[in-house]
Design an enzyme around this catalytic site. Structure first.
Site, PDB file in Angstrom:
ATOM      1  N   TYR A 113     -66.236  -5.063 -36.332  1.00 55.39           N
ATOM      2  CA  TYR A 113     -64.984  -4.965 -37.104  1.00 55.39           C
ATOM      3  C   TYR A 113     -65.116  -5.710 -38.430  1.00 55.39           C
ATOM      4  CZ  TYR A 113     -60.372  -6.451 -38.752  1.00 55.39           C
ATOM      5  OH  TYR A 113     -59.286  -6.752 -39.544  1.00 55.39           O
TER       6      TYR A 113
ATOM      7  N   ASP B 142     -59.661 -12.517 -43.332  1.00 52.88           N
ATOM      8  CA  ASP B 142     -60.476 -13.736 -43.420  1.00 52.88           C
ATOM      9  C   ASP B 142     -61.728 -13.636 -42.543  1.00 52.88           C
ATOM     10  OD1 ASP B 142     -59.272 -13.940 -40.909  1.00 52.88           O
ATOM     11  OD2 ASP B 142     -58.473 -15.954 -41.209  1.00 52.88           O
ATOM     12  N   GLU B 143     -61.746 -12.638 -41.641  1.00 52.55           N
ATOM     13  CA  GLU B 143     -62.893 -12.530 -40.735  1.00 52.55           C
ATOM     14  C   GLU B 143     -64.181 -12.167 -41.473  1.00 52.55           C
ATOM     15  OE1 GLU B 143     -62.143 -10.739 -36.894  1.00 52.55           O
ATOM     16  OE2 GLU B 143     -60.009 -11.131 -37.071  1.00 52.55           O
TER      17      GLU B 143
HETATM   18  P1  NAD Z   1     -53.025  -1.725 -36.737  1.00 49.42           P
HETATM   19  O1  NAD Z   1     -54.192  -1.399 -35.874  1.00 49.42           O
HETATM   20  O2  NAD Z   1     -51.759  -2.197 -36.127  1.00 49.42           O
HETATM   21  O3  NAD Z   1     -52.647  -0.447 -37.621  1.00 49.42           O
HETATM   22  C1  NAD Z   1     -53.615   0.357 -38.219  1.00 49.42           C
HETATM   23  C2  NAD Z   1     -52.922   1.640 -38.702  1.00 49.42           C
HETATM   24  O4  NAD Z   1     -53.915   2.446 -39.381  1.00 49.42           O
HETATM   25  C3  NAD Z   1     -52.378   2.516 -37.561  1.00 49.42           C
HETATM   26  O5  NAD Z   1     -51.096   2.992 -37.890  1.00 49.42           O
HETATM   27  C4  NAD Z   1     -53.375   3.664 -37.470  1.00 49.42           C
HETATM   28  O6  NAD Z   1     -52.801   4.875 -36.998  1.00 49.42           O
HETATM   29  C5  NAD Z   1     -53.830   3.774 -38.917  1.00 49.42           C
HETATM   30  N1  NAD Z   1     -55.170   4.401 -39.036  1.00 49.42           N
HETATM   31  C6  NAD Z   1     -56.293   4.080 -38.330  1.00 49.42           C
HETATM   32  N2  NAD Z   1     -57.297   4.879 -38.693  1.00 49.42           N
HETATM   33  C7  NAD Z   1     -56.805   5.713 -39.666  1.00 49.42           C
HETATM   34  C8  NAD Z   1     -57.375   6.754 -40.454  1.00 49.42           C
HETATM   35  N3  NAD Z   1     -58.661   7.119 -40.308  1.00 49.42           N
HETATM   36  N4  NAD Z   1     -56.600   7.385 -41.361  1.00 49.42           N
HETATM   37  C9  NAD Z   1     -55.289   7.023 -41.512  1.00 49.42           C
HETATM   38  N5  NAD Z   1     -54.698   6.068 -40.781  1.00 49.42           N
HETATM   39  C10 NAD Z   1     -55.454   5.405 -39.883  1.00 49.42           C
HETATM   40  O7  NAD Z   1     -53.575  -2.774 -37.800  1.00 49.42           O
HETATM   41  P2  NAD Z   1     -52.835  -4.012 -38.505  1.00 49.42           P
HETATM   42  O8  NAD Z   1     -52.947  -5.199 -37.639  1.00 49.42           O
HETATM   43  O9  NAD Z   1     -51.525  -3.567 -39.017  1.00 49.42           O
HETATM   44  O10 NAD Z   1     -53.812  -4.252 -39.746  1.00 49.42           O
HETATM   45  C11 NAD Z   1     -53.617  -3.570 -40.972  1.00 49.42           C
HETATM   46  C12 NAD Z   1     -54.687  -3.991 -41.963  1.00 49.42           C
HETATM   47  O11 NAD Z   1     -54.623  -5.409 -42.153  1.00 49.42           O
HETATM   48  C13 NAD Z   1     -56.115  -3.700 -41.484  1.00 49.42           C
HETATM   49  O12 NAD Z   1     -56.852  -3.256 -42.588  1.00 49.42           O
HETATM   50  C14 NAD Z   1     -56.626  -5.044 -40.999  1.00 49.42           C
HETATM   51  O13 NAD Z   1     -58.021  -5.129 -41.160  1.00 49.42           O
HETATM   52  C15 NAD Z   1     -55.894  -5.998 -41.920  1.00 49.42           C
HETATM   53  N6  NAD Z   1     -55.637  -7.343 -41.390  1.00 49.42           N
HETATM   54  C16 NAD Z   1     -55.009  -7.505 -40.183  1.00 49.42           C
HETATM   55  C17 NAD Z   1     -54.722  -8.792 -39.735  1.00 49.42           C
HETATM   56  C18 NAD Z   1     -53.973  -9.017 -38.438  1.00 49.42           C
HETATM   57  O14 NAD Z   1     -53.792 -10.170 -38.024  1.00 49.42           O
HETATM   58  N7  NAD Z   1     -53.504  -7.993 -37.749  1.00 49.42           N
HETATM   59  C19 NAD Z   1     -55.076  -9.903 -40.496  1.00 49.42           C
HETATM   60  C20 NAD Z   1     -55.721  -9.701 -41.730  1.00 49.42           C
HETATM   61  C21 NAD Z   1     -55.972  -8.406 -42.160  1.00 49.42           C
HETATM   62  P1  TYD Z   2     -56.915 -11.203 -31.506  1.00 49.17           P
HETATM   63  O1  TYD Z   2     -55.429 -11.141 -31.451  1.00 49.17           O
HETATM   64  O2  TYD Z   2     -57.711 -10.079 -30.929  1.00 49.17           O
HETATM   65  O3  TYD Z   2     -57.285 -11.440 -33.044  1.00 49.17           O
HETATM   66  P2  TYD Z   2     -58.727 -11.817 -33.726  1.00 49.17           P
HETATM   67  O4  TYD Z   2     -59.798 -11.725 -32.724  1.00 49.17           O
HETATM   68  O5  TYD Z   2     -58.860 -10.769 -34.774  1.00 49.17           O
HETATM   69  O6  TYD Z   2     -58.541 -13.195 -34.255  1.00 49.17           O
HETATM   70  O7  TYD Z   2     -57.380 -12.539 -30.786  1.00 49.17           O
HETATM   71  C1  TYD Z   2     -56.924 -13.807 -31.232  1.00 49.17           C
HETATM   72  C2  TYD Z   2     -57.640 -14.857 -30.409  1.00 49.17           C
HETATM   73  O8  TYD Z   2     -57.202 -14.765 -29.043  1.00 49.17           O
HETATM   74  C3  TYD Z   2     -59.148 -14.686 -30.367  1.00 49.17           C
HETATM   75  O9  TYD Z   2     -59.758 -15.976 -30.380  1.00 49.17           O
HETATM   76  C4  TYD Z   2     -59.415 -13.999 -29.037  1.00 49.17           C
HETATM   77  C5  TYD Z   2     -58.301 -14.523 -28.158  1.00 49.17           C
HETATM   78  N1  TYD Z   2     -57.824 -13.607 -27.089  1.00 49.17           N
HETATM   79  C6  TYD Z   2     -57.746 -14.047 -25.767  1.00 49.17           C
HETATM   80  O10 TYD Z   2     -58.083 -15.202 -25.437  1.00 49.17           O
HETATM   81  N2  TYD Z   2     -57.282 -13.184 -24.810  1.00 49.17           N
HETATM   82  C7  TYD Z   2     -56.927 -11.903 -25.107  1.00 49.17           C
HETATM   83  O11 TYD Z   2     -56.539 -11.132 -24.172  1.00 49.17           O
HETATM   84  C8  TYD Z   2     -56.979 -11.466 -26.474  1.00 49.17           C
HETATM   85  C9  TYD Z   2     -56.572 -10.078 -26.864  1.00 49.17           C
HETATM   86  C10 TYD Z   2     -57.428 -12.356 -27.434  1.00 49.17           C
END
Ligand code: NAD
Ligand code: TYD
Length: 340
Positions: free
Chosen positions: A154, A127-128
C-alpha cells in the site's frame, strides 16, 4: 465559482471532504468520480446526490476514455484525488489492484489534467510513504524532507504515485500539490480499519483483535481537520509542494482499544492479541510546522471530543454499517482473522 472533481468521494475521507466543500463553498460545483469498490458506498452520499451543484459518476479512474469524457464535459478547475485502495492488510494479501488504482489511476487523472487544462491537481497522500519511526525516539517526526522509505505494498503504491505527481510537475509543468496525512478517524470510516472495527466488534460483544502487543503508535486526526487542510492546500498551497498534515496526537493501539471498551461499557476481556501484521510499521508521527506556518492550519478537534463524536456516530448509524458488515466484509473477516 469553481468546478472541483473529487475522486474516491464515496469512501471515508472523500465523502467527508464533499460534505465539507458543500458546507463551506456552496458556490462551487462538485463532481464525484468513484468506482464504488467494496469500500465505496453511495448511501453515504445520499443527502447530496440530488443537489444541483453535485454530480456523481460511477467510474474507474483507470478507465481513460471515461475519465476524459468527464473532463471534457465538466472542464474542472481543480481535481482532488482520494481514490485509492487504502487498507494495508489487503495490500499484503493482494498487491496488484493497489498498483492499478493507486499508480496507474493517478497517471490517468494527471494525463486528463494535461489534456484539458487545470488550475490545480491535488494528490491525497499518506504519512506511510515515510516508513516508520522507532518507538524509543519520541523526539523524531516526519517532515516533508524525510526520505521516502516504504514498508507495505500500500505505502509503496502511494509513494510511487507521489513520485509520478512530482514528475508531472517538473516535466510537464502540471500545477500539482501533495498532502501527506496521518491516520484519520470519524464518521463513515470503513469497519476494516482499527477504530470502527473495534467499535463495531465491541458493540456486538465480539473479540477485539489487537495485532502483536498493541504497542504500535499512530498519530490520529479527526477527519474534518484533514478536510480543512486539503481545502487550504488545494486553493492556497504553493504549486509543486508537499504538505504534511497531522495532529500531534500519538497513541498506542492498545490505548485506543481500551478507551473504546470503557466508553461502550464493555469488558477488556474482549481484547484478543493476534498474530502481528507482516512488516508492521512501529510509529508514525507528523511534524505539521510547514502547513501551520504557510497556511495557518491547526487541528481543531481534540481527540477526546473526536472519539466521543465518532463512537456516538456509530451508535446512531447502525443502518449505515450493518449492511456493510453483512456483505463481502464477512468473507474478508473470516480470511483475515479466522486462523490468526
Ligand atoms: P477508502 O478506502 O475509505 O475510500 C476509497 C474510495 O476510493 C472508495 O469510495 C472506493 O470506491 C474508491 N475507489 C477505489 N478504487 C477506485 C478506482 N479505481 N476508481 C475510482 N474510485 C475508486 O479510503 P479513505 O480512507 O477515504 O482514503 C482516501 C485517501 O486518503 C486515499 O488515497 C488514502 O491513501 C489517503 N489517506 C487515508 C488515510 C486514512 O487514515 N484513512 C490517511 C492518510 C491518507
Ligand atoms: P489501520 O486502521 O489498518 O491503519 P494503518 O495500518 O494504515 O495505520 O491500523 C491502525 C493500527 O491498528 C495498526 O498499527 C494496525 C492495528 N490494527 C490492529 O491491531 N487490529 C486490527 O484489527 C486492525 C484493523 C488494525
Amino acid at each position: 465559482m469553481k468546478t472541483i472533481i473529487v475522486t474516491g468521494g464515496a469512501g471515508f475521507i472523500g465523502s467527508n471532504f464533499i460534505f465539507y466543500l458543500m458546507d463551506h463553498h456552496p458556490e462551487d460545483r462538485v463532481v464525484c468520480i468513484d468506482k464504488l469498490t467494496y469500500a465505496g458506498n453511495l448511501s453515504t452520499l445520499a443527502h447530496v446526490l440530488e443537489k444541483d451543484n453535485f454530480r456523481f459518476c460511477k467510474t474507474d479512474i483507470c478507465d481513460r476514455e471515461a475519465v476524459y469524457r468527464i473532463f471534457d464535459e465538466e472542464k474542472p478547475d481543480i481535481v482532488v484525488n482520494f481514490a485509492a485502495e487504502s487498507h494495508v492488510d489487503r495490500s499484503i494479501e493482494n498487491p496488484s489492484v493497489f498498483l492499478e488504482t493507486n499508480i496507474i489511476g493517478t497517471s490517468v487523472l494527471m494525463d486528463a489534467c494535461r489534456k484539458y487544462g487545470i488550475g490545480r491537481y491535488h494528490q491525497v497522500s499518506t504519512d506511510e510513504v515515510y516508513g516508520d519511526l522507532p518507538l524509543d525516539r519520541p523526539d523524531l517526526f516526519f517532515t516533508e524532507e524525510t526520505p521516502i522509505h516504504t514498508s507495505s505494498p500500500y505505502s509503496s503504491s502511494k509513494a510511487s504515485a507521489d513520485l509520478l505527481v512530482l514528475a508531472y510537475h517538473r516535466t510537464y509543468g502540471l500545477p500539482v500539490s501533495i498532502s501527506r496525512c496521518s491516520n484519520n478517524y470519524g464518521p463513515y470510516h470503513f469497519p476494516e480499519k482499527l477504530i470502527p472495527l473495534m467499535i463495531i466488534n465491541a458493540l456486538n460483544d465480539r473479540p477485539l483483535p489487537v495485532y502483536g502487543e498493541g504497542k504500535n503508535v499512530r498519530d490520529w486526526l479527526y477527519v474534518e481537520d484533514h478536510c480543512k487542510a486539503i481545502d487550504l492546500v488545494m486553493r492556497n498551497g504553493r504549486v509543486g509542494e508537499v504538505y504534511n498534515i497531522g495532529g500531534h496526537n500519538e497513541m498506542q493501539n492498545i490505548e485506543i482499544v481500551r478507551l473504546i471498551c470503557k466508553r461502550l461499557n464493555k469488558p477488556e476481556s474482549l481484547i484478543t492479541y493476534v498474530t502481528d501484521r507482516k512488516g508492521h510499521d512501529l510509529r508514525y508521527a507528523i511534524d505539521p510546522t510547514k502547513i501551520h506556518n504557510e497556511l495557518g492550519w491547526l487541528p481543531e478537534t481534540k481527540f477526546a471530543d473526536g472519539i466521543e463524536k465518532t463512537i456516538d456516530w456509530y451508535l446512531k448509524n447502525e443502518a449505515w454499517w450493518q449492511p456493510i458488515i453483512s456483505r463481502e466484509y464477512q468473507t474478508y473477516y473470516e480470511r483475515m482473522y479466522g486462523n490468526r
